[in-house]
Motif scaffolding. Structure first.
Motif, short mmCIF file in Angstrom:
data_model
loop_
_atom_site.label_atom_id
_atom_site.label_comp_id
_atom_site.label_asym_id
_atom_site.label_seq_id
_atom_site.Cartn_x
_atom_site.Cartn_y
_atom_site.Cartn_z
N SER A 1 0.82 -1.21 0.00
CA SER A 1 0.00 0.00 0.00
C SER A 1 0.86 1.26 0.00
CB SER A 1 -0.92 0.01 1.22
OG SER A 1 -1.73 -1.12 1.27
N LEU A 2 1.99 1.18 0.67
CA LEU A 2 2.88 2.33 0.78
C LEU A 2 3.31 2.87 -0.58
CD1 LEU A 2 4.76 4.20 2.40
CD2 LEU A 2 6.43 2.35 2.45
N LEU A 3 3.43 1.99 -1.56
CA LEU A 3 3.93 2.42 -2.87
C LEU A 3 2.99 3.40 -3.56
CD1 LEU A 3 5.52 -0.82 -4.38
CD2 LEU A 3 6.48 0.87 -2.80
N LYS A 4 1.71 3.41 -3.16
CA LYS A 4 0.76 4.39 -3.68
C LYS A 4 0.30 5.36 -2.60
CE LYS A 4 -2.26 3.29 -6.83
NZ LYS A 4 -3.39 2.67 -7.56
N LEU A 5 1.03 5.37 -1.47
CA LEU A 5 0.73 6.27 -0.35
C LEU A 5 -0.71 6.10 0.12
CD1 LEU A 5 2.50 9.49 -1.65
CD2 LEU A 5 3.45 7.62 -0.31
N GLN A 6 -1.15 4.83 0.22
CA GLN A 6 -2.52 4.51 0.60
C GLN A 6 -2.59 3.93 2.01
OE1 GLN A 6 -4.00 3.41 -3.95
NE2 GLN A 6 -3.41 1.77 -2.59
N ASP A 7 -3.82 3.81 2.51
CA ASP A 7 -4.02 3.15 3.79
C ASP A 7 -3.56 1.70 3.71
OD1 ASP A 7 -4.98 5.44 4.94
OD2 ASP A 7 -7.10 4.88 4.79
N VAL A 8 -3.23 1.15 4.87
CA VAL A 8 -2.65 -0.20 4.95
C VAL A 8 -3.67 -1.22 5.48
CG1 VAL A 8 -0.85 -1.58 6.08
CG2 VAL A 8 -0.32 0.72 5.24
N GLU A 9 -4.55 -0.80 6.39
CA GLU A 9 -5.55 -1.69 6.98
C GLU A 9 -6.92 -1.44 6.35
OE1 GLU A 9 -2.26 -2.54 9.34
OE2 GLU A 9 -3.02 -0.52 8.93
N TYR A 10 -7.62 -2.54 5.99
CA TYR A 10 -8.94 -2.45 5.36
C TYR A 10 -9.93 -3.28 6.16
CZ TYR A 10 -6.56 -0.06 1.64
OH TYR A 10 -5.82 0.87 0.94
N PHE A 11 -10.99 -2.61 6.66
CA PHE A 11 -11.96 -3.22 7.57
C PHE A 11 -13.28 -3.49 6.85
CE2 PHE A 11 -8.90 -0.92 10.07
CZ PHE A 11 -8.67 -1.73 11.17
N PHE A 12 -13.82 -4.69 7.09
CA PHE A 12 -15.07 -5.12 6.47
C PHE A 12 -16.09 -5.50 7.55
CE2 PHE A 12 -11.56 -6.16 3.67
CZ PHE A 12 -11.99 -5.73 2.43
N ASP A 13 -17.33 -5.10 7.34
CA ASP A 13 -18.43 -5.47 8.22
C ASP A 13 -19.04 -6.77 7.70
OD1 ASP A 13 -20.82 -5.77 9.58
OD2 ASP A 13 -21.47 -3.70 9.33
N ILE A 14 -19.00 -7.82 8.52
CA ILE A 14 -19.60 -9.09 8.12
C ILE A 14 -20.75 -9.46 9.06
CG2 ILE A 14 -17.57 -9.98 6.91
CD1 ILE A 14 -17.02 -11.72 9.42
N ARG B 1 -15.98 -1.18 5.19
CA ARG B 1 -16.38 -0.22 6.21
C ARG B 1 -15.46 1.00 6.26
NH1 ARG B 1 -16.11 -2.54 12.02
NH2 ARG B 1 -14.10 -1.48 12.02
N ASN B 2 -14.18 0.79 6.45
CA ASN B 2 -13.24 1.90 6.54
C ASN B 2 -11.82 1.38 6.40
OD1 ASN B 2 -13.85 0.92 9.45
ND2 ASN B 2 -11.94 2.06 9.69
N SER B 3 -10.88 2.29 6.28
CA SER B 3 -9.47 1.90 6.19
C SER B 3 -8.66 2.82 7.09
CB SER B 3 -8.97 1.98 4.75
OG SER B 3 -9.08 3.30 4.25
N GLY B 4 -7.42 2.44 7.34
CA GLY B 4 -6.57 3.24 8.19
C GLY B 4 -5.11 2.95 7.96
N ARG B 5 -4.27 3.78 8.56
CA ARG B 5 -2.83 3.57 8.48
C ARG B 5 -2.19 4.06 9.77
NH1 ARG B 5 -1.23 8.00 3.89
NH2 ARG B 5 -3.01 6.99 2.91
N ALA B 6 -1.00 3.58 10.02
CA ALA B 6 -0.24 4.04 11.17
C ALA B 6 0.59 5.26 10.80
CB ALA B 6 0.65 2.91 11.68
N VAL B 7 1.31 5.80 11.76
CA VAL B 7 2.11 7.01 11.54
C VAL B 7 3.57 6.68 11.30
CG1 VAL B 7 2.87 9.19 12.57
CG2 VAL B 7 0.53 8.40 12.94
N LEU B 8 4.13 5.82 12.16
CA LEU B 8 5.56 5.51 12.08
C LEU B 8 5.86 4.28 11.23
CD1 LEU B 8 6.66 5.99 15.79
CD2 LEU B 8 7.07 7.53 13.88
#
Length: 487
Positions: A148-161, A170-177
């Protein structure tokens, strides 16, 4: 690379300036987030002689970036109204990376095996879908992105099941460091721990990250204020891939694999680690570093279910060996955490790029994927002093590039996916693959019988094929008490 006092001061200053995590996570997630496509090049912010050398010993300070274009429009599909008792969720990348990455859902019932149920696109492409796991309440899946980093995108992808037959992104996220998401462990009270193998720029100094049930970042560890922990990860390569947690005994094990950036061109060679970290769960602090000499990438670590000593297995890839870690035993020098050789998997297992594992629920049988050997090994661990190998090491099994493994909740099958990583022209890791879901029968003695497959290459031909990297298996025989693969 030796750690001098001056370098230690500089790296501590960096963490103090750029980390937003506290030593012990707050009950609420940190409200600060990074804008959609902005990851700072901290080497430009801190102008210190020798800082780039500390950050990475490789030539480029950041990975080769891809243009952060949105996905092209996805091909249409028809969802099934079928409601099987057994479902497979497969976190998948398209063969044509211009399309969105997606979660594919299939029936694993005997009479409808391989029937496509539905799929869910995420709003980005080129993530190289990696690991996948389910929350303890069975209502959320989270998948990580390796690239994901190669396109500067979020790393975690969350799904509602909540509706298992109609999952929703549902949403996505990334860390800082940190970045480069890998192994995932669900927290008993909701949320997840996730290893990030690399820093925010893909270099050494990854992190153990923590997320709440809503998919918001809680913290990254070691934290900025954890000076001993920071010195620990600066001293020895810290690229955590494997992750296992004994919540009852208050300990965590992470295993260090490779520096992500070192797998991308130009490279002076892949930087592999020989270490694991033993952590205190409550404080999120490192107790000590455990070394497997010459391990050449300790990809996976897992506590043995039900073991009275909280013993864990660790896979040493270059050696082609399985080691056992006793986290509460003491070495001759009084340090905590003993590592011993458990089993040598033989010449075909040496240097096989990746060795992943899964256990039977009772901890007796251990399944190990030898990726570039195209083989799954099986150990009977009834007697840990004398493990018994149940597969024929010389057998030519009908798998290519097999990697992630999941024992089904009913313990009757092993789900093995025939795909590891293909980085393309930009990388050094392009392992052969058959892009299949292998649904393997587990015999009464724990051995394997290869039976059925789902061919993602043809199932998703209109996306250039499908590359399924990881799975979660659900058993909905009792809809009110769904069971999942996680032991």
């Amino acid at each position: 690379m030796p750690l001098t006092p001056l370098k230690a001061v500089f790296i501590l200053a960096l963490h103090a300036a750029s980390s937003f995590a506290s030593p012990v996570p707050h009950p609420k997630p940190n409200p600060l987030s990074i804008p959609g496509s902005l990851i700072p090049d901290i080497s430009r912010i801190i102008q210190v002689p020798g800082f780039n050398e500390l950050l990475s010993t490789l030539a480029p300070p950041l990975p080769i970036l891809r243009v952060p274009t949105p996905p092209v429009k996805s091909p249409p599909f028809t969802a099934s109204s079928l409601k099987p008792k057994k479902l497979g969720y497969f976190w998948t990348g398209p063969g044509n990376i211009a399309y969105a990455d997606f979660l594919a859902v299939y029936s694993l019932d005997d009479d409808t095996f391989g029937t496509f149920i539905t799929l869910v696109d995420v709003p980005t492409s080129g993530n190289e879908p990696h690991h996948l796991n389910v929350a303890k309440d069975g209502k959320t899946l989270v998948g990580t992105g390796l690239l994901s980093l190669l396109k500067l995108q979020d790393v975690e992808y969350f799904f509602d099941i909540s509706n298992p037959y109609r999952p929703k992104f549902r949403n996505s996220g990334r860390a800082v460091l940190s970045s480069i998401g890998d192994e995932i462990v669900a927290k008993p009270d909701g949320g997840f721990f996730i290893t990030h193998m690399g820093s925010a720029g893909g270099t050494n100094l990854g992190r153990l990250t923590e997320w709440n049930a809503q998919g918001k970042l809680i913290g990254e560890f070691p934290s900025a204020l954890d000076i001993p922990g920071t010195l620990n990860i600066v001293k020895d390569q810290f690229s955590p891939h494997g992750l296992s947690i004994d919540f009852d005994k208050n300990i965590i094990l992470t295993s260090d694999f490779v520096v992500p950036l070192s797998t991308l061109k130009p490279s002076l060679g892949i930087q592999k680690a020989d270490t694991l970290r033993l952590w205190n769960l409550s404080s999120r602090t490192i107790i000590r570093t455990i070394t497997i000499p010459g391990g050449g990438g300790i990809q996976d670590v897992k506590f043995i279910p039900g073991n009275k000593d909280s013993a864990a297995i660790a896979t040493a890839v270059d050696l082609g060996q399985v080691w056992i870690i006793y986290p509460f035993k003491k070495n001759a020098d009084g340090t905590q955490g003993v590592a011993e050789l458990l089993y040598d998997l033989g010449p075909r297992a040496k240097g096989v790029v990746a060795i992943y594992s899964d256990f039977s629920a009772n901890g007796r049988f251990l399944y190990l994927s030898l990726t570039t050997a195209n083989h799954i090994a099986v150990l009977d661990l009834k007697n840990l002093k004398k493990p018994v190998r149940l597969d024929n090491p010389n057998e030519q099994q009908p798998v290519i590039g097999v990697h992630s493994l999941r024992v089904t909740p009913d313990q009757k099958n092993l789900v093995a996916l025939g795909y590891f990583v293909r980085q393309g022209d930009i990388g050094l890791i392009n392992t052969p693959a058959d892009y299949k879901v292998h649904y393997v029968d587990i015999l009464p003695n724990g051995a394997l019988s290869f039976n059925r497959t789902i061919p993602f290459e043809t199932e998703f031909a209109n996306r250039g094929g499908g590359r399924p990297h990881f799975s979660v298996i659900a058993d909905l025989t009792d809809p009110k008490k769904p069971k999942f693969n996680s032991y």
